[in-house]
Design an enzyme around this catalytic site. Sequence first.
Site, PDB file in Angstrom:
ATOM      1  N   TYR A  32      15.004  53.023  26.616  1.00 22.66           N
ATOM      2  CA  TYR A  32      14.659  51.671  27.052  1.00 22.66           C
ATOM      3  C   TYR A  32      13.162  51.481  26.798  1.00 22.66           C
ATOM      4  O   TYR A  32      12.360  51.261  27.717  1.00 22.66           O
ATOM      5  CB  TYR A  32      15.043  51.401  28.515  1.00 22.66           C
ATOM      6  CG  TYR A  32      15.222  49.910  28.733  1.00 22.66           C
ATOM      7  CD1 TYR A  32      16.319  49.249  28.179  1.00 22.66           C
ATOM      8  CD2 TYR A  32      14.287  49.157  29.409  1.00 22.66           C
ATOM      9  CE1 TYR A  32      16.458  47.874  28.311  1.00 22.66           C
ATOM     10  CE2 TYR A  32      14.424  47.783  29.548  1.00 22.66           C
ATOM     11  CZ  TYR A  32      15.508  47.157  29.000  1.00 22.66           C
ATOM     12  OH  TYR A  32      15.634  45.799  29.128  1.00 22.66           O
ATOM     13  N   HIS A  34       9.353  50.680  25.671  1.00 20.21           N
ATOM     14  CA  HIS A  34       8.387  49.596  25.844  1.00 20.21           C
ATOM     15  C   HIS A  34       7.101  50.011  25.145  1.00 20.21           C
ATOM     16  O   HIS A  34       7.021  51.115  24.568  1.00 20.21           O
ATOM     17  CB  HIS A  34       8.170  49.295  27.336  1.00 20.21           C
ATOM     18  CG  HIS A  34       7.871  50.512  28.164  1.00 20.21           C
ATOM     19  ND1 HIS A  34       6.718  51.245  28.023  1.00 20.21           N
ATOM     20  CD2 HIS A  34       8.604  51.150  29.119  1.00 20.21           C
ATOM     21  CE1 HIS A  34       6.734  52.257  28.867  1.00 20.21           C
ATOM     22  NE2 HIS A  34       7.865  52.234  29.543  1.00 20.21           N
ATOM     23  N   HIS A  37       5.678  53.600  25.559  1.00 19.91           N
ATOM     24  CA  HIS A  37       6.256  54.656  24.712  1.00 19.91           C
ATOM     25  C   HIS A  37       5.677  54.575  23.291  1.00 19.91           C
ATOM     26  O   HIS A  37       5.327  55.592  22.695  1.00 19.91           O
ATOM     27  CB  HIS A  37       7.783  54.499  24.615  1.00 19.91           C
ATOM     28  CG  HIS A  37       8.517  54.652  25.911  1.00 19.91           C
ATOM     29  ND1 HIS A  37       9.176  53.605  26.510  1.00 19.91           N
ATOM     30  CD2 HIS A  37       8.711  55.732  26.715  1.00 19.91           C
ATOM     31  CE1 HIS A  37       9.762  54.034  27.630  1.00 19.91           C
ATOM     32  NE2 HIS A  37       9.484  55.319  27.781  1.00 19.91           N
ATOM     33  N   GLY A 146       2.403  60.469  28.850  1.00 15.56           N
ATOM     34  CA  GLY A 146       1.630  59.376  29.423  1.00 15.56           C
ATOM     35  C   GLY A 146       0.963  59.743  30.745  1.00 15.56           C
ATOM     36  O   GLY A 146       1.571  60.417  31.580  1.00 15.56           O
ATOM     37  N   GLN A 147      -0.253  59.257  30.919  1.00 14.57           N
ATOM     38  CA  GLN A 147      -0.945  59.393  32.217  1.00 14.57           C
ATOM     39  C   GLN A 147      -0.140  58.731  33.328  1.00 14.57           C
ATOM     40  O   GLN A 147      -0.235  59.094  34.497  1.00 14.57           O
ATOM     41  CB  GLN A 147      -2.339  58.751  32.148  1.00 14.57           C
ATOM     42  CG  GLN A 147      -3.096  58.821  33.480  1.00 14.57           C
ATOM     43  CD  GLN A 147      -4.326  57.929  33.529  1.00 14.57           C
ATOM     44  OE1 GLN A 147      -4.993  57.738  32.511  1.00 14.57           O
ATOM     45  NE2 GLN A 147      -4.621  57.381  34.703  1.00 14.57           N
ATOM     46  N   ASP A 149       2.787  59.085  34.234  1.00 18.33           N
ATOM     47  CA  ASP A 149       3.476  60.128  35.006  1.00 18.33           C
ATOM     48  C   ASP A 149       2.526  61.315  35.125  1.00 18.33           C
ATOM     49  O   ASP A 149       2.734  62.349  34.502  1.00 18.33           O
ATOM     50  CB  ASP A 149       4.773  60.518  34.309  1.00 18.33           C
ATOM     51  CG  ASP A 149       5.716  59.341  34.175  1.00 18.33           C
ATOM     52  OD1 ASP A 149       6.524  59.125  35.076  1.00 18.33           O
ATOM     53  OD2 ASP A 149       5.617  58.606  33.166  1.00 18.33           O
ATOM     54  N   ARG A 186      11.982  51.178  34.367  1.00 12.94           N
ATOM     55  CA  ARG A 186      12.585  50.751  35.636  1.00 12.94           C
ATOM     56  C   ARG A 186      12.132  49.353  36.059  1.00 12.94           C
ATOM     57  O   ARG A 186      12.730  48.760  36.947  1.00 12.94           O
ATOM     58  CB  ARG A 186      12.267  51.746  36.753  1.00 12.94           C
ATOM     59  CG  ARG A 186      13.020  53.064  36.615  1.00 12.94           C
ATOM     60  CD  ARG A 186      12.800  53.948  37.831  1.00 12.94           C
ATOM     61  NE  ARG A 186      13.519  55.206  37.758  1.00 12.94           N
ATOM     62  CZ  ARG A 186      13.033  56.320  37.196  1.00 12.94           C
ATOM     63  NH1 ARG A 186      11.837  56.325  36.654  1.00 12.94           N
ATOM     64  NH2 ARG A 186      13.754  57.426  37.170  1.00 12.94           N
TER      65      ARG A 186
END
Length: 289
Positions: A32, A34, A37, A146-147, A149, A186
Site C-alpha cells: 500500500y 505511498h 516508501h 524510514g525514521q 519507524d 494505515r
Amino acid sequence: MEVIKDINEIRTRIRDARKSEKRIGFVPTMGYLHQGHLSLVEISKKETDYQVMSIFVNKMQFNDKNDYKNYPRELERDFAMAEKAGVDLMFTPDDETMYINPLAYVDMQTLTEHLCGAYREGHFRGVFTVVSKLFNIVQPDVSVFGQKDIQQAVSIEKMVFDLNFPVKIIIAPIMREKEGLAMSSRNKHLNEEQRANALYIYKSLQKAEVMIESGETESGKLSFAVRKKIEQGKPDRIDYVSVVDYKTLQPVRKIGEKTVIAVAAYFGSTRLIDNMIIEKKDRGYLCIY
Ligand code: AMP
C-alpha cells in the site's frame, strides 16, 4: 520491473545483476505504497544500481489480528508506483514461502523493551525474523529504512552489526502529508475527523521543538507538553510519549547528544506513530522530524 514470488528466481536475478557488477539496493515494505516508501527507493538509487523492493504483509509482526486482516492491500497499484519510481525487481512472496518453521526466529533483547516493544508483544521478533530472511534471500549491499519507524530502524541497524549481516543500513527522513501527518499505509483507515485530529501529533513535535529552542532539556517537561498537545486532538488512547537515547532507546531524564521523542497514539482503532530526533550541535539542538 519484474514481479517474482519465488525465492530461487529472485536469487537468479540477483546473481545476474551482480555478474554485471551492479550493487543491490533493497527496500522492504508491507505495500500500500505511498511517497514515504518511494523516497526510500530514491535514496537507494543514489548508492546502488539495481533496486529490489519486497511487499509482504508479515503476519508474524502483527500482535493484533484485526490490524493484520484490515491492513490495506492493493498490489496492482503498488506495482505501477514502484515501477515508476525505478524498482527493477519486486519480490512478493506468499505466506507458505516465508514461514517454513514457526519455531525458527531471530530476536534481540536489547532495544525492544520500551516504546512499541512494550505495547506490541512479539512485534519485533516478527520484524527481525522477516528482515533477516529477506536479507538472506536478496543479499543487498544497501537497505533503506524510514525514521518513521525509529525503533525498527535503530534496532535493525544494531541487528546487522551484532549478527554480521554484510548490509549497509540507511535511515531515511520521514515523509509527511502537506499538513504534517506522517505518511503511513494505515492513514487510509482514518476518517476525515480523525485525520484532522491526528495532526496534533505533528503539532506536538513542533511544540517540543519550540521548547527545546528556548532551552528546555528536561524529558519530563517535554513529554508532558507533547502529551497535552496530542490530547487536544482527542486521541482514543495514547500508548506512550517517551524521550529516549537514540542509541540505546532507553528513557533519559534530559536530552543529550542524540535523543528521540517518540509517540504512539490511537485515533479510532488506528494506531499512529511518529517521532523527532534531537541532535546536539555547537549552538543548541537540531530537531529532525
Ligand atoms: P511499511 O510498509 O509500513 O512496513 O514500511 C516500509 C518502510 O517504509 C519502513 O522502512 C518504514 O519506516 C518506511 N516508511 C513508512 N512510512 C514512511 C514515511 N512516512 N516516510 C519515510 N519512510 C517511511
